[in-house]
Scaffold this motif. Structure first.
Motif, short mmCIF file in Angstrom:
data_model
loop_
_atom_site.label_atom_id
_atom_site.label_comp_id
_atom_site.label_asym_id
_atom_site.label_seq_id
_atom_site.Cartn_x
_atom_site.Cartn_y
_atom_site.Cartn_z
N GLY A 34 -3.18 0.80 -4.94
CA GLY A 34 -4.50 0.27 -4.64
C GLY A 34 -5.44 1.19 -3.88
O GLY A 34 -6.50 0.75 -3.44
N GLY A 86 -0.15 -1.56 -7.40
CA GLY A 86 -0.06 -0.25 -8.03
C GLY A 86 0.11 -0.30 -9.54
O GLY A 86 0.50 -1.31 -10.12
N GLY A 87 -0.19 0.84 -10.18
CA GLY A 87 -0.01 0.98 -11.61
C GLY A 87 1.42 1.36 -11.94
O GLY A 87 2.12 1.94 -11.12
N ALA A 100 0.21 10.82 -7.25
CA ALA A 100 1.43 10.16 -7.73
C ALA A 100 1.82 10.68 -9.11
O ALA A 100 0.98 11.13 -9.88
N ALA A 101 3.12 10.62 -9.38
CA ALA A 101 3.62 11.08 -10.68
C ALA A 101 3.22 10.10 -11.77
O ALA A 101 3.38 8.89 -11.62
N MET A 102 2.70 10.65 -12.87
CA MET A 102 2.32 9.81 -14.01
C MET A 102 2.75 10.52 -15.30
O MET A 102 2.29 11.61 -15.61
N GLY A 103 3.65 9.86 -16.03
CA GLY A 103 4.17 10.43 -17.27
C GLY A 103 3.06 10.77 -18.25
O GLY A 103 2.16 9.97 -18.47
N PRO A 116 -0.42 2.18 -18.20
CA PRO A 116 -0.10 1.72 -16.85
C PRO A 116 -1.34 1.87 -15.98
O PRO A 116 -2.01 2.90 -16.05
N LEU A 146 -5.76 9.75 -12.30
CA LEU A 146 -5.87 9.70 -13.77
C LEU A 146 -7.34 9.79 -14.19
O LEU A 146 -7.66 10.29 -15.26
N GLY A 198 -2.35 7.06 -8.01
CA GLY A 198 -2.10 7.38 -9.41
C GLY A 198 -3.35 7.15 -10.24
O GLY A 198 -3.96 8.09 -10.75
N THR A 199 -3.74 5.88 -10.34
CA THR A 199 -4.89 5.51 -11.17
C THR A 199 -6.13 6.35 -10.85
O THR A 199 -6.83 6.82 -11.74
N ALA A 255 11.57 8.94 -8.75
CA ALA A 255 11.03 7.71 -9.29
C ALA A 255 12.18 6.72 -9.22
O ALA A 255 13.31 7.06 -9.56
C1 LIG Z 1 -0.80 6.07 -16.12
C2 LIG Z 1 0.30 5.95 -15.11
C3 LIG Z 1 1.55 6.50 -15.40
C4 LIG Z 1 2.60 6.41 -14.48
N1 LIG Z 1 3.79 7.00 -14.78
C5 LIG Z 1 4.77 7.03 -13.83
C6 LIG Z 1 5.97 7.76 -14.06
O1 LIG Z 1 6.15 8.40 -15.12
N2 LIG Z 1 6.91 7.75 -13.08
C7 LIG Z 1 6.72 7.08 -11.90
O2 LIG Z 1 7.58 7.11 -11.04
N3 LIG Z 1 5.59 6.36 -11.66
C8 LIG Z 1 4.61 6.34 -12.59
N4 LIG Z 1 3.43 5.67 -12.31
C9 LIG Z 1 3.25 5.01 -11.00
C10 LIG Z 1 2.57 5.95 -10.01
O3 LIG Z 1 3.45 7.00 -9.66
C11 LIG Z 1 2.14 5.22 -8.72
O4 LIG Z 1 3.21 4.49 -8.19
C12 LIG Z 1 0.97 4.29 -8.89
O5 LIG Z 1 0.00 4.83 -9.76
C13 LIG Z 1 0.31 3.95 -7.54
O6 LIG Z 1 -0.64 2.92 -7.64
P1 LIG Z 1 -2.21 3.17 -7.97
O7 LIG Z 1 -2.27 3.38 -9.44
O8 LIG Z 1 -2.85 1.92 -7.51
O9 LIG Z 1 -2.67 4.39 -7.22
C14 LIG Z 1 2.39 5.74 -13.25
C15 LIG Z 1 1.13 5.19 -12.96
C16 LIG Z 1 0.09 5.29 -13.85
C17 LIG Z 1 -1.26 4.71 -13.49
#
Ligand SMILES: Cc1cc2nc3c(=O)[nH]c(=O)nc-3n(C[C@H](O)[C@H](O)[C@H](O)COP(=O)(O)O)c2cc1C
Length: 284
Positions: free
Chosen positions: A171, A142-143, A19-22, A278, A196, A192-193, A96
């Motif tokens: 999750g 989700g995060g 997943a995309a994470m900034g 997040p 990370l 995502g998490t 997003a």
């Molecule tokens: C540290 C972090 C940064 C995130 N940043 C973005 C972002 O920049 N853009 C976005 O669309 N989603 C963002 N997300 C959400 C993730 O793309 C994704 O929906 C989410 O992590 C999925 O749930 P999970 O953490 O349980 O795997 C972020 C999530 C995390 C944990």
């Protein structure tokens, strides 16, 4: 090997999407994921146009496997970002939040596979009506920015409602989750998490340790950060922002609008005291 409509659509070996994470998912993590057979993604919302161009070039230099760029359709320069994606021959673009029909059309015309994000069935149906190729449905575990419906209920509902491959998110951290997602009708998962917390993630160790120390109830959803529900690690600073009202976006704290600055403080500078982190409940 697990072959699904998603592995076929994206040309990847495993039905797993990073997943995309900034500030977290740049070239290093994205390329490592793609080299391992999943779909790596560059998060571009926190990048300038020049940074995005450089990130695309660097990722393409690190992997010959398909990867994606995640963008916000409401960014003022979204059309220019789409041009960079097309010029860089990036195989996949994901949105997003809500996509825009003209951006989907431009990408598809250039042969880029498009993916939308949805936290509710109607969002998925709308994107499919606009021609989207796949949907990431993210449950409330989700995060980051999240909807209100948990993954276990959202995925079967979205999978039954649309005829494009559905990627389940929110999750997930292991193979059991992938099997559950496939049982719910998804064609793969996004995490995502969990990504990370890999060794290929550039996040400082102090931040990773905080995630690892979190319990299942160590996150909170609040709209006090940037106006929309956001699941983050519950830190002293977050408690201050949300005030006495606690979870669910209540409280009396003032709204903090500079999310990218707070995100950067944690993810790049390792400032666990003042950074915003997040996090999905799966951190627990
Ligand atoms: C540290 C972090 C940064 C995130 N940043 C973005 C972002 O920049 N853009 C976005 O669309 N989603 C963002 N997300 C959400 C993730 O793309 C994704 O929906 C989410 O992590 C999925 O749930 P999970 O953490 O349980 O795997 C972020 C999530 C995390 C944990």
């Amino acid at each position: 090997m697990i072959r699904t409509r998603l592995t076929e659509l994206l040309g990847i070996r495993h039905p797993v999407v990073q997943a995309a994470m900034g500030y977290v998912s740049g070239p290093r993590l994205a390329a490592a994921t793609s080299n391992a057979g999943g779909l790596g993604q560059i998060a571009s919302a926190t990048m300038s146009l020049a940074e995005l161009a450089a990130a695309i070039a660097e990722t393409a230099g690190r992997t010959s496997a398909p990867f994606g760029v995640n963008l916000r359709a409401d960014a003022p320069d979204a059309a220019e970002r789409v041009k960079l994606i097309i010029a860089g021959r990036v195989p996949v673009a994901s949105f997003a939040q809500a996509p825009r029909p003209e951006l989907i059309a431009a990408l598809k015309e250039a042969g880029v596979v498009t993916i939308a994000s949805a936290g509710a069935r109607r969002h998925a149906e709308k994107a499919v009506a606009w021609g989207i190729d796949a949907v990431i449905a993210t449950g409330s575990e989700g995060g980051g920015h999240v909807g209100a419906v948990p993954t276990s209920l959202l995925i079967p509902q979205v999978a039954a409602a649309v005829d494009v491959p559905v990627i389940a998110a929110g999750g997930f951290c292991d193979g059991r989750g992938l099997v559950a997602a496939l049982a719910w009708g998804a064609a793969g998962i996004a995490m995502g998490t969990r990504f990370l917390l890999t060794s290929d993630s550039p996040v400082p160790d102090a931040v990773k340790h905080l995630y690892l120390a979190a319990a299942l109830d160590g996150t909170v959803v609040t709209a006090q950060v940037d106006g929309v529900p956001h699941r983050v690690l519950r830190t002293i600073m977050v408690d201050r922002i949300i005030g006495d009202g606690g979870a669910g976006g209540g409280g009396t704290g003032g709204e903090v609008t500079d999310t990218p600055v707070l995100l950067r403080a944690a993810m790049v500078e390792g400032r666990t005291d003042l950074g915003l982190m997040p996090a999905g409940q799966v951190a627990g």
